[in-house]
Design an enzyme around this catalytic site. Structure first.
Site, PDB file in Angstrom:
ATOM      1  CB  SER A 124      -0.990   0.255   1.403  1.00  0.00           C
ATOM      2  OG  SER A 124      -1.705   1.048   1.400  1.00  0.00           O
ATOM      3  CE1 TYR A 149      -3.567  -0.636   5.265  1.00  0.00           C
ATOM      4  CE2 TYR A 149      -4.088  -2.018   5.322  1.00  0.00           C
ATOM      5  CZ  TYR A 149      -3.703  -1.798   4.824  1.00  0.00           C
ATOM      6  OH  TYR A 149      -3.488  -1.449   3.500  1.00  0.00           O
ATOM      7  CE  LYS A 153      -1.562  -4.566   3.389  1.00  0.00           C
ATOM      8  NZ  LYS A 153      -1.752  -5.539   2.253  1.00  0.00           N
TER       9      LYS A 153
HETATM   10  C1  WQD Z   1      -9.690   9.103   0.624  1.00  0.00           C
HETATM   11  C2  WQD Z   1      -9.982  10.904   1.308  1.00  0.00           C
HETATM   12  C3  WQD Z   1      -9.993  11.128   3.810  1.00  0.00           C
HETATM   13  C4  WQD Z   1     -14.126   9.243   4.404  1.00  0.00           C
HETATM   14  C5  WQD Z   1      -6.961   4.073   3.271  1.00  0.00           C
HETATM   15  C6  WQD Z   1      -5.808   3.494   3.495  1.00  0.00           C
HETATM   16  C7  WQD Z   1      -4.839   2.753   2.474  1.00  0.00           C
HETATM   17  C8  WQD Z   1      -6.454   1.714   1.589  1.00  0.00           C
HETATM   18  C9  WQD Z   1      -7.181   2.783   1.429  1.00  0.00           C
HETATM   19  C10 WQD Z   1      -6.275  -0.207   2.381  1.00  0.00           C
HETATM   20  C11 WQD Z   1      -8.939  10.954   2.808  1.00  0.00           C
HETATM   21  C12 WQD Z   1     -10.812  11.239   3.127  1.00  0.00           C
HETATM   22  C13 WQD Z   1     -13.011   9.541   3.327  1.00  0.00           C
HETATM   23  C14 WQD Z   1     -14.848  10.368   4.040  1.00  0.00           C
HETATM   24  C15 WQD Z   1     -13.698  12.206   4.485  1.00  0.00           C
HETATM   25  N1  WQD Z   1      -6.494   1.323   2.079  1.00  0.00           N
HETATM   26  N2  WQD Z   1     -12.582  11.080   3.163  1.00  0.00           N
HETATM   27  N3  WQD Z   1     -14.599  11.648   3.987  1.00  0.00           N
HETATM   28  O1  WQD Z   1      -7.683   6.886   3.912  1.00  0.00           O
HETATM   29  O2  WQD Z   1      -6.877   7.675   1.715  1.00  0.00           O
HETATM   30  O3  WQD Z   1      -6.223   5.269   2.900  1.00  0.00           O
HETATM   31  O4  WQD Z   1      -7.859   3.200   2.493  1.00  0.00           O
HETATM   32  O5  WQD Z   1      -5.566  -0.728   1.374  1.00  0.00           O
HETATM   33  O6  WQD Z   1      -4.285   2.367   2.870  1.00  0.00           O
HETATM   34  O7  WQD Z   1      -4.819   3.922   4.464  1.00  0.00           O
HETATM   35  O8  WQD Z   1      -8.889   6.314   2.041  1.00  0.00           O
HETATM   36  O9  WQD Z   1     -10.590   5.970   1.257  1.00  0.00           O
HETATM   37  O10 WQD Z   1     -10.347   7.118   4.058  1.00  0.00           O
HETATM   38  O11 WQD Z   1      -9.839   8.611   2.325  1.00  0.00           O
HETATM   39  O12 WQD Z   1     -13.410  13.150   3.361  1.00  0.00           O
HETATM   40  O13 WQD Z   1     -15.887  10.088   4.655  1.00  0.00           O
HETATM   41  O14 WQD Z   1     -10.687  10.633   1.567  1.00  0.00           O
HETATM   42  O15 WQD Z   1      -9.826  12.293   4.449  1.00  0.00           O
HETATM   43  O16 WQD Z   1      -8.888  12.286   2.138  1.00  0.00           O
HETATM   44  P1  WQD Z   1      -7.155   6.390   1.850  1.00  0.00           P
HETATM   45  P2  WQD Z   1     -10.229   6.730   2.502  1.00  0.00           P
END
Ligand code: WQD
Length: 337
Positions: A124, A149, A153
């Site tokens: 990741s 998590y 990785k």
């Molecule tokens: C993306 C953006 C949030 C939800 C994580 C893991 C990564 C992989 C993918 C597993 C961020 C914003 C989110 C919401 C929001 N996981 N957001 N409102 O955190 O980039 O990555 O998931 O393999 O390893 O770290 O993904 O989709 O959670 O967030 O504003 O209700 O969307 O702040 O900027 P992230 P995400």
């Protein structure tokens, strides 16, 4: 070539099973269904017009793994099986270390013992933390993970690399995923979040489907053009195809090989840009508000994908619009039931 797909009933695993069959491989799934549903197997049959063999087992069990390798004459492995909820990993780190690290170590033991050499590992972009220089290539220094998590990785990558340094004949590729989104265009398989989605796109589609009252955008005071975080959102089918490209590359490699590849689109897209694109391509008005920042969020990260293109001959082809149309089509399908 028989490929064991651990976690093959999961979001990325199931889409990879489709692309493996399309490329002439013969996948066998092992999945304990702790974070996936058996209905995925029906979806796979609708797409592939055949049953995919599935062992409903936990791959953190040496004996189980060894028996499957022998009974199925496995020649390669794609290792997806891992817990992946960032928040939960902070609350319950031992569950994550035991499962994510344990299963990888046991897999390596069995592969070394039986002389099975080809392994693609699901890593990741979280290993980059908040990088100083954006976009990131594979030489960008890893940063301390922002969650257990993410640590699992990074630790698994180290375990894989150290195994090769020790002289193991294995041939291993780690794929560093950016943000997988979307669903198979047939809408027979897609993302099935457990409970309240922590990821952006499933939260958006559930809000649009009326399952959630509104989306909260976690902060718009970041140092980015529109103040919201920037990510590299990649269609899950493009991501799945990268695993086939990785296996094809491994087949050509000499023993004792290890490499890592960024698997993203190379385009940085902000949360707000994604929200607006979702509304536009699906002709929907999304109910959202700007809320406080989410602790641990990276401000901006997206990939340099030159290496995957030059070495594996792979690049992402689907657009953000296609990803968000496919995601919405899938949500409508599963909400209708
Ligand atoms: C993306 C953006 C949030 C939800 C994580 C893991 C990564 C992989 C993918 C597993 C961020 C914003 C989110 C919401 C929001 N996981 N957001 N409102 O955190 O980039 O990555 O998931 O393999 O390893 O770290 O993904 O989709 O959670 O967030 O504003 O209700 O969307 O702040 O900027 P992230 P995400």
């Amino acid at each position: 070539m028989k490929i064991l797909v651990t976690g093959g009933a999961g979001f990325i695993g199931s889409h990879t099973v489709v692309e493996l069959v399309n490329a002439g491989y013969d996948p066998v799934i092992i999945d304990d269904f702790s974070n996936s549903e058996k209905s995925v197997l029906k979806g796979l049959k609708k797409i592939l017009k055949k049953n995919i063999k599935c062992y409903s087992k936990n791959c953190n069990d040496l004996k189980t793994l060894e028996k499957i390798f022998i009974d199925e004459n496995i020649e390669g492995v794609i290792h997806f099986a891992a817990y992946k909820a960032v928040g939960e990993s902070v609350q319950n780190p031992l569950k994550y270390y035991e499962n994510n690290i344990g299963s990888t170590v046991k897999l390596l033991h069995v592969m070394n013992k039986l002389g099975i050499k080809n392994l693609v590992f699901s890593s990741s972009c979280t290993v980059y933390g908040q990088p100083e220089i954006i976009p990131v290539d594979e030489n960008t220094p890893r940063q301390p993970a922002t969650s257990p998590y993410g640590s699992t990785k990074a630790m698994c990558e180290d375990i894989l690399r150290d195994t090769i340094v020790s002289g193991s004949p294995l041939k291993i590729i780690s794929l560093r995923y950016f943000n997988p989104i979307g669903a198979h265009p047939t809408a027979h398989i897609g993302e099935l979040p457990n409970g309240v989605p922590s990821n952006l796109v499933p939260y958006i589609t559930q809000t649009a489907a009326g399952l959630r009252e509104k989306l909260t955008v976690f902060g718009n005071d970041y140092n980015t053009p529109d103040g919201t975080n920037i990510r590299d959102f990649i269609h899950v089918v493009d991501l799945a195809k990268a695993h086939v490209a990785a296996l094809n590359l491994l087949k050509k490699q000499a023993d004792n090989y290890y490499d890592t590849f960024n698997i993203g689109t190379g385009d940085g897209v902000s949360v707000m840009q994604l929200v607006k694109t979702f509304e536009k391509v699906n002709k929907i008005k999304l109910n959202y508000e700007i809320g406080p920042r989410r602790p641990g969020d990276t401000e901006k990260i997206y990939a340099i994908t030159t290496k995957a293109q030059e070495v594996m001959g792979w690049k992402a082809e689907k657009t953000l619009s296609e990803s968000l149309k496919d995601a919405w089509r899938w949500q409508k399908k599963i909400t209708k039931k």
